[in-house]
Design a protein around this motif. Structure first.
Motif, PDB file in Angstrom:
ATOM      1  N   ASN A   1       0.825  -1.227   0.000  1.00  0.00           N
ATOM      2  CA  ASN A   1       0.000   0.000   0.000  1.00  0.00           C
ATOM      3  C   ASN A   1       0.849   1.262   0.000  1.00  0.00           C
ATOM      4  N   CYS A   2       1.924   1.249  -0.761  1.00  0.00           N
ATOM      5  CA  CYS A   2       2.841   2.385  -0.806  1.00  0.00           C
ATOM      6  C   CYS A   2       2.875   3.006  -2.198  1.00  0.00           C
ATOM      7  N   LEU A   3       3.342   4.246  -2.253  1.00  0.00           N
ATOM      8  CA  LEU A   3       3.881   4.807  -3.478  1.00  0.00           C
ATOM      9  C   LEU A   3       5.392   4.776  -3.326  1.00  0.00           C
ATOM     10  N   LEU A   4       6.046   3.984  -4.174  1.00  0.00           N
ATOM     11  CA  LEU A   4       7.494   3.822  -4.150  1.00  0.00           C
ATOM     12  C   LEU A   4       8.126   4.700  -5.225  1.00  0.00           C
ATOM     13  N   ALA A   5       9.242   5.324  -4.893  1.00  0.00           N
ATOM     14  CA  ALA A   5      10.078   6.003  -5.886  1.00  0.00           C
ATOM     15  C   ALA A   5      11.420   5.276  -5.905  1.00  0.00           C
ATOM     16  N   LEU A   6      11.724   4.615  -7.017  1.00  0.00           N
ATOM     17  CA  LEU A   6      12.947   3.827  -7.140  1.00  0.00           C
ATOM     18  C   LEU A   6      13.852   4.408  -8.207  1.00  0.00           C
ATOM     19  N   ASP A   7      15.158   4.242  -8.006  1.00  0.00           N
ATOM     20  CA  ASP A   7      16.123   4.522  -9.067  1.00  0.00           C
ATOM     21  C   ASP A   7      15.858   3.514 -10.183  1.00  0.00           C
ATOM     22  N   ALA A   8      15.465   4.004 -11.348  1.00  0.00           N
ATOM     23  CA  ALA A   8      15.040   3.102 -12.427  1.00  0.00           C
ATOM     24  C   ALA A   8      16.183   2.239 -12.936  1.00  0.00           C
ATOM     25  N   ALA A   9      17.419   2.679 -12.780  1.00  0.00           N
ATOM     26  CA  ALA A   9      18.556   1.913 -13.288  1.00  0.00           C
ATOM     27  C   ALA A   9      18.965   0.783 -12.353  1.00  0.00           C
TER      28      ALA A   9
END
Length: 606
Positions: free
Chosen positions: A300-308
Motif C-alpha cells: 500500500n505504498c507509493l514507491l520512488a525507485l532509481d530506475a537503473a
C-alpha cells in the motif's frame, strides 16, 4: 456580432498573445514528448500506456474540439475476438500507436497490430499458453536496430517483433520470461500475470504483476529485465528480507509465508531524472491480518525507485496494515504545479478511498499536510488495526467518505427494510475494521478511483473519474480444511468461491462477476473445469487445488451431489483465521444502488 468585434478591438493584443502562448505550449509539448520517450515519436503517436510515461492521458492534438466533436463518424472497425459463449468480454486495452501502427490486445489475450488509418490487420498472435489473465495493453520499445512489443499473457512476459508479431527468440526462453520464477514461496499458488503494460527505462523493462489476494499469494517483487536478452537486472523486494528497510514492520521472516504487496496497477516514469514511481498492492490476505502484525511496508505504498538499479529513493505508505483491500488502483500522474509561487514537479496518486496524495517528485515531501488521524480499533480476535491512517488535508476528497441513513436513496425499493439492515450494520468511517457483522464500505471496495486512472493537463488540473456505490462484507471463520479429496463441494465452494460469486451463487448485479446457478450459466462441466484449471479474465487459476477438489466444486455448482461427503478438519493452531463473505455491491430490490446519486462522478481538481 458588433459587441464581439468591439471586444476583439479592445483586446486584440491579449488575444494574439494568448494564441502565441498556445502555439508555444503546443511546441513545448511536442518537444517534451520527443524527449520523454525512448524513441523519436511523431506528434500523432500515442507511444505508451495512457499516452506517455507521465500516465496523464493527455494529447496536444487540436483537430477534435468541443465544437466539432458531434460531427465524428465511424471511420473503420476491427473485431479483435475473444467473447465467451455468453457474449461477455473483458477487453481493457489502452492501444498504443507508433508510426501509424496501432498495437492492442484482444479480450482473449492475443496481441495484434493494425494500420491505424484503415484498421487493416498487419498481424495477430495465436498463443495457446495465455490462460487466467487479462491485459490492459502492450509496451513498445525501439532503438537503432530493434522494434519490439512486450505484453503479458498467462504467467509469461512475451517479446515480439513489432513489425511481424513473431517471438524474439533471443529474449528469455525463446521469446518469453516466466514471471513466476523468483517470486515463489512454499505453499503459494500459481497465479501471476502481467496485466498492466510495463515500463521502459533505457535498456530495461520494469515489471509488476498481478497475483492472487488469498493467503496462497505469490510474492509481489518489482523486477527489471534487459530488453534485449531478458536477463534479470534488479529486484526490489516489496516484502522485505531481514536487514532490508521495512523489515521491522512485519513479523519475523514474512517472505516465507506471506505474499502480495505487488505492483499490479502500473507505474509512471520520469526518464529525465531516472525515477520510476510504483504503487503497490495490499498484503494477502486482504481483509484479515492477524499473521502480519505491523504496518507492512512496502504494501500500500507509493514507491520512488532509481530506475537503473531498483534502489529505493523514497516511499509513502498510503494505508497502514491494510485490512480493507484499499490499495491504490491506478498508476500515479506526473504533473507540474504552482506551489507557494513556484513551479514544482510533483507526483499525484489517486486512491479507492477518494483521496489525492501529492508529493514532491524528487524528495517525496507531501505538498499539502497529511495528518495521521485515529480510527476505530474494535476488530476480530487476533487482529491488529493501525491506530491511525494518513489523511491528506488537501485536495479535498473527490468522493463522499461515510455512509449513514441520510445516504439511503429516498426512492429506493424496500427503503424501510434497507434502513433496518443499515441500523444493524457497521458504518460511518473510511477505516472501520471488518468484523462478523455486516460492514459498509463507502466508497465501495472497488472505488472511488479505479484502474483507468486520472488524466492531467499542463495547467496542473487533475481529472478523476470515480464511482460511489456502497459495498458490504463481513468475516466468517475459515475452517482449516485438509487437502483430502473427500472435501465436500459445498464447503470448498464456500472456502474458495463464495467471496466473489456469493454464498448463494448469484454473482453481482452488474454481471462483472457472473452467477453460477445452473440456470444462469452457459458453461458446460468440462468448460467450468477448464476455467478452474486455467482461470479466465478477472478470475484466477485454481490449479493449485487437487483435481478431485476442483471436480467437487463443479459438481456443487451444477447441483450434482456425488462428492457431497463429510469434510475432514484439522486442528487450528495460532490465531483464528477468517474469510470475507464477498465484494458485495449493495442494490435495492429493483437493481439500483441503495445510496443517493451521484453513482459516478468526474471531478476536476486544481
Amino acid at each position: 456580432m458588433p459587441a464581439a468585434r468591439n471586444f476583439y478591438q479592445r483586446h486584440r493584443f491579449a488575444v494574439l498573445a494568448s494564441l502565441l502562448l498556445l502555439l508555444a505550449l503546443a511546441f513545448y509539448f511536442y518537444r517534451y514528448r520527443i524527449a520523454e520517450t525512448n524513441k523519436q515519436p511523431t506528434a500523432t503517436d500515442w507511444p505508451e500506456y495512457n499516452g506517455g510515461g507521465n500516465r496523464n492521458h493527455y494529447s496536444a492534438l487540436t483537430q477534435i474540439t468541443k465544437d466539432n466533436v458531434k460531427k465524428l463518424k465511424l471511420a473503420w472497425g476491427y473485431s479483435s475476438g475473444g467473447a465467451d459463449t455468453a457474449g461477455h468480454t473483458q477487453m481493457q486495452c489502452n492501444p498504443v500507436i507508433v508510426d501509424g501502427i496501432l498495437y492492442g490486445v484482444s479480450a482473449d489475450i492475443q496481441a495484434f497490430a493494425l494500420d491505424a488509418a484503415t484498421g487493416k490487420e498487419k498481424w495477430k498472435t495465436k498463443l495457446a499458453d495465455n490462460k487466467g489473465t487479462l491485459s490492459r495493453g502492450i509496451t513498445y520499445y525501439s532503438d537503432d536496430s530493434t522494434h519490439r512489443v512486450f505484453f503479458g499473457a498467462g504467467q509469461w512476459l512475451y517479446a515480439l517483433d513489432a513489425l511481424t508479431g513473431m517471438p524474439v527468440l533471443a529474449f528469455g526462453d525463446s521469446g518469453r520470461i516466466n514471471l513466476k520464477k523468483g517470486i515463489e514461496r512454499e505453499g503459494a499458488d500459481n497465479n501471476v500475470s502481467s496485466n498492466t503494460p510495463n515500463t521502459i527505462y533505457k535498456n530495461l523493462i520494469i515489471t509488476g504483476a498481478r497475483v492472487s489476494e488469498s493467503e496462497t499469494a505469490l510474492l509481489g517483487d518489482v523486477r527489471a529485465y534487459d530488453v534485449h536478452s531478458g536477463q534479470l537486472v534488479w529486484t526490489f523486494r516489496t516484502i522485505p528480507e531481514k536487514g532490508d528497510t521495512g523489515y521491522n514492520s512485519w513479523p519475523d521472516a514474512p517472505r516465507s509465508y506471506l505474499g502480495g504487496a505487488n505492483a499490479w496497477a502500473g507505474m509512471a516514469i520520469d526518464r529525465q531524472r531516472g525515477i520510476v514511481y510504483i504503487p503497490t498492492g495490499s498484503a494477502a490476505f486482504d481483509f484479515y491480518g492477524a499473521n502480519r502484525r505491523g504496518n507492512n511496508l512496502f504494501a500500500n505504498c507509493l514507491l520512488a525507485l532509481d530506475a537503473a538499479t531498483g534502489k529505493r529513493l523514497w516511499h509513502f505508505q498510503l494505508v497502514h496494515h491494510d485490512i480493507w483491500d484499499r490499495d491504490p488502483p491506478a498508476p500515479p500522474n506526473l504533473v507540474t504545479v504552482m506551489h507557494n509561487g513556484k513551479k514544482v514537479d510533483a507526483v499525484a496518486q489517486i486512491t479507492k478511498q477518494g483521496f489525492v496524495f501529492l508529493f514532491n517528485r524528487v524528495t517525496g515531501e507531501p505538498l499539502f499536510p497529511v495528518m495521521e488521524r485515529p480510527f476505530p480499533q474494535d476488530a476480530m480476535p487476533g487482529e491488529w488495526p493501525s491506530p491511525t491512517q494518513p489523511i491528506p488535508d488537501r485536495p479535498l476528497p473527490f468522493t463522499r467518505q461515510s455512509f449513514t441513513a441520510r445516504d439511503i436513496n429516498p426512492f429506493a425499493a424496500q427503503k424501510d427494510s434497507l434502513l433496518q439492515v443499515l441500523a444493524a450494520a457497521r458504518t460511518g468511517t473510511a477505516y472501520l475494521p471488518v468484523t462478523d457483522k455486516m460492514t459498509i464500505f463507502f466508497p465501495g471496495t472497488d472505488g472511488g478511483a479505479q484502474w483507468g486512472g486520472a488524466a492531467a493537463d499542463e495547467e496542473g488540473i487533475l481529472y478523476v473519474p470515480s464511482k460511489e456505490i456502497a459495498c458490504y462484507t463481513s468475516l466468517v471463520p475459515a475452517e482449516n480444511y485438509s487437502a483430502a479429496a473427500n472435501a465436500s463441494g459445498a464447503n470448498l465452494y464456500q472456502q474458495f468461491c463464495a467471496s466473489c460469486h456469493g454464498a448463494d451463487k448469484l454473482g453481482n448485479h452488474d454481471g462483472s462477476i457472473p452467477a453460477l446457478l445452473p440456470s444462469k450459466t452457459l458453461l458446460k462441466t468440462d468448460a467450468a473445469l477448464s476455467v478452474l484449471q486455467n482461470g479466465r479474465g478477472m478470475m484466477p487459476s485454481f490449479s493449485h487445488l487437487p483435481v478431485m477438489q476442483r471436480k467437487a466444486i463443479v459438481d456443487f455448482v451444477f447441483n450434482h451431489q456425488t462428492n457431497a461427503t463429510a469434510i475432514t478438519k484439522k486442528a487450528v493452531t495460532g490465531p483464528a483465521h477468517y474469510k470475507n463473505t464477498g465484494y458485495n455491491r449493495w442494490y435495492d430490490g429493483n437493481g439500483y444502488p441503495v445510496n443517493t446519486p451521484p453513482w459516478g462522478t468526474l471531478t476536476a481538481v486544481d
